[in-house]
Design an enzyme around this catalytic site. Structure first.
Site: not given
Ligand SMILES: Cc1cc2nc3c(=O)[nH]c(=O)nc-3n(C[C@H](O)[C@H](O)[C@H](O)COP(=O)(O)OP(=O)(O)OC[C@H]3O[C@@H](n4cnc5c(N)ncnc54)[C@H](O)[C@@H]3O)c2cc1C
Length: 560
Positions: A421-422
């Site tokens: 994620y990110e």
């Protein structure tokens, strides 16, 4: 022995390796004196050890659940979050005019490191809120700021980030959520978002969603995306949570780990939203939130690596097989390697935080470019370190590492998503060799000069180690020259190993600095420089191979 937040190690780095001093020397951060930093780190460590770490297993064993459309958090999470809120920990780097402490990211990120090691799934909530505070502070109207910032900063309300849709992951520009003007300055938001961390919870009085959506007739791709604030409860005239907005949690994702963090599928059903920033500039505004969160995610990897390293060391000291296993060379190799990796990744991430602080305090273009260059390295390397170290910690535990009750498998299962994620680590590598080398390598060369100067300065005291670091910087310089001269496809095919090699060399530089500052750190530095740093050479050989070998095998040859 339970988790002990590494305030001492962080303090050493901020004193000697990536000094806080230049940051506190700026007018903006003059309050961040060494005494204050020490007091804050000590207090945060206490919170992590005594309040957050004790609920970490609860998140895994009794995950967050959806009950009648409302998320109920794991046992003890509400009390632990109250302690985060009451201690003012959400407000550390928030603007003082809205109730924040206005302290530097160096300190804030150090706190995230410790909080992540103590309880990763809970730490994700204040991290998201802080990112939202920053995005609103930079892009929202004065009215929105006045309404939302004080409540977010005090921790009364929480913030989320809504980009992802089923067809729009890394390619955010493919998102379809619509925002139609209501004619009164508000917008009706309709669409479905997936994977929304802390999309709902019983921890706070309101949940404020920053949502990316398209206005009618907006351009295709990222240029047609705008950003909206859509709260769970619409604030009334007094700014208190009022009428429920048309937002539903459809379900919670079933995940491999991070069970304490509710990952929500969210339905926006004509929800009332307020535009943040300008129409069509939503991605730029969201990037403010994402850059902060990227470094926060780096700290997640490092924090979990620290916790796993502590658990493995303790187990190795107790476990008897032909004597305590900590005495066996292979086990010791794993333990020292883990410790050395954590130090390198932590120093890199704090160097990124330092550059962010210096950039924002001085607006000096070199600091800003350094922060931008270091962000993908800190994110990808910090999270890879989290995965590698927690996986090694499992190995140190032998069969017990594979058995859930030791808790060591949780570290690996929880931290695995941080590489995803990110912005996946693949996207971070593309960013590094694409946009971040678009200056012809200037930001990279400035860092290489610093590494070479550090090695020169260490030649008298630690000649062998200094030579290794200096030579590695030279090899990295040649690879950087190669990178900047290549076509995008060739750069991208080598982006991930280039990023890793850069991190290895920079990590060695910081280890050398630590060894120069404190003879007690020389053994760890020697281990890293002799045994881990050499991996940069094979990474750079791969980085410079270009795209031909990657595409030489067709999808059919891969078995399609
Ligand atoms: C637990 C969890 C929490 C999350 N929290 C949030 C949240 O709060 N808010 C939110 O909006 N999202 C959230 N996400 C979504 C997350 O950010 C995405 O999963 C991530 O951005 C990757 O998108 P994707 O899953 O669609 O993978 P894809 O984009 O399909 O990627 C699959 C693979 O292809 C690679 N790839 C894709 N495009 C390229 C390219 N151009 N070049 C090279 N490689 C490429 C990727 O690196 C990856 O290896 C969360 C996800 C999880 C699992």
């Amino acid at each position: 022995m339970p988790y002990r937040a590494p305030a001492g190690d962080i303090q050493f780095i901020l004193d000697h390796v990536v000094p806080l001093a230049p940051v506190s020397g700026t007018a903006r951060f003059s309050e961040a004196t060494p005494d204050l930093a020490e007091a804050i780190l000590t207090e945060a460590a206490k919170l992590c050890d005594t309040v957050l770490a004790p609920v970490q297993r609860n998140g895994d064993l009794t995950p967050a659940r959806l009950e009648n459309g409302v998320v109920r958090t794991s046992p003890g999470f509400a009390e632990a979050f109250d302690a985060i809120r009451d201690g003012g920990w959400v407000s550390v780097c928030a603007p003082a005019e809205y109730g924040g402490m206005g302290l530097p990211q160096c300190l804030n990120m150090a706190i995230h490191d410790m909080m992540s090691g103590a309880c990763l799934s809970l730490q994700l909530s204040p991290l998201m809120t802080q990112g939202q505070i920053e995005a609103l502070d930079h892009h929202a109207s004065d009215e929105l700021k006045a309404l939302y910032l004080p409540k977010l900063i005090s921790g009364e309300w929480a913030g989320t980030m809504n980009l992802t849709e089923a067809q729009a992951g890394s390619d955010v520009g493919a998102l379809r959520t619509k925002a139609e003007p209501n004619g009164d300055g508000t917008y009706a938001i309709t669409g479905q978002k997936i994977f929304i961390s802390w999309g709902d919870s019983d921890l706070t009085g309101n949940i404020c969603h920053l949502v990316l959506a398209r206005l009618p007739g907006a351009a295709a791709g990222t240029k047609g995306i705008s950003l909206f604030m859509a709260p769970k409860f619409i604030p009334d005239a007094d700014g208190n949570p009022g009428e429920a907005n048309a937002i539903k949690v459809v379900s919670l994702e079933h995940k491999m780990g991070l069970h304490g963090s509710p990952t929500c599928v969210m339905a926006y059903e004509g929800a009332t939203g307020w535009m943040v920033g300008e129409a069509g500039k939503g991605m730029a505004a969201m990037f403010t939130m994402m850059n902060n969160a990227r470094l926060g995610v780096a700290m997640q990897g490092i924090g979990v690596a620290e916790a796993a390293c502590q658990a493995a060391t303790e187990y190795a000291a107790e476990r008897q097989q032909f004597g305590a296993i900590i005495g066996h060379a292979d086990v010791r190799r794993m333990l020292v390697g883990m410790r050395a990796d954590v130090f390198a990744a932590r120093s890199i991430a704090l160097a990124c935080a330092q550059a962010i602080d210096m950039g924002s305090a001085t607006e000096d273009a070199d600091w800003v470019a350094r922060a931008a260059f270091l962000t993908p390295i800190a994110k990808a390397f910090g999270t890879e370190t989290g995965m590698r170290v927690s996986e090694t910690a499992m190995q140190v535990h032998g069969g017990m590492g594979f058995i859930e009750e030791t808790g060591v498998a949780q570290f690996y299962r929880d931290v695995r998503v941080t590489a995803i994620y990110e912005g996946t680590n693949g996207i971070q590598a593309m960013d590094l060799v694409g946009r971040k080398l678009a200056d012809g390598g200037e930001a990279a060369y400035r860092i290489l000069e610093e590494i070479e100067a550090g090695a020169e300065a260490a030649r008298g005291a630690l000649p062998d180690l200094a030579e290794e670091v200096w030579a590695a910087a030279e090899t990295l310089r040649e690879a950087t020259e190669w990178m900047v001269s290549q076509a995008p496809q060739d750069r991208q095919a080598g982006g991930a190993p280039y990023l890793r090699a850069f991190a290895r060399v920079l990590g060695a530089h910081f280890h050398l600095r630590a060894a120069m500052a404190d003879a007690g750190r020389q053994a760890l530095a020697a281990y890293y420089i002799r045994r881990t740093l050499p991996q940069h050479a094979s990474d750079l050989a791969e980085a410079r191979d270009g795209a031909d070998t990657v595409f030489a095998l067709s999808p059919e040859a891969l078995g399609l």
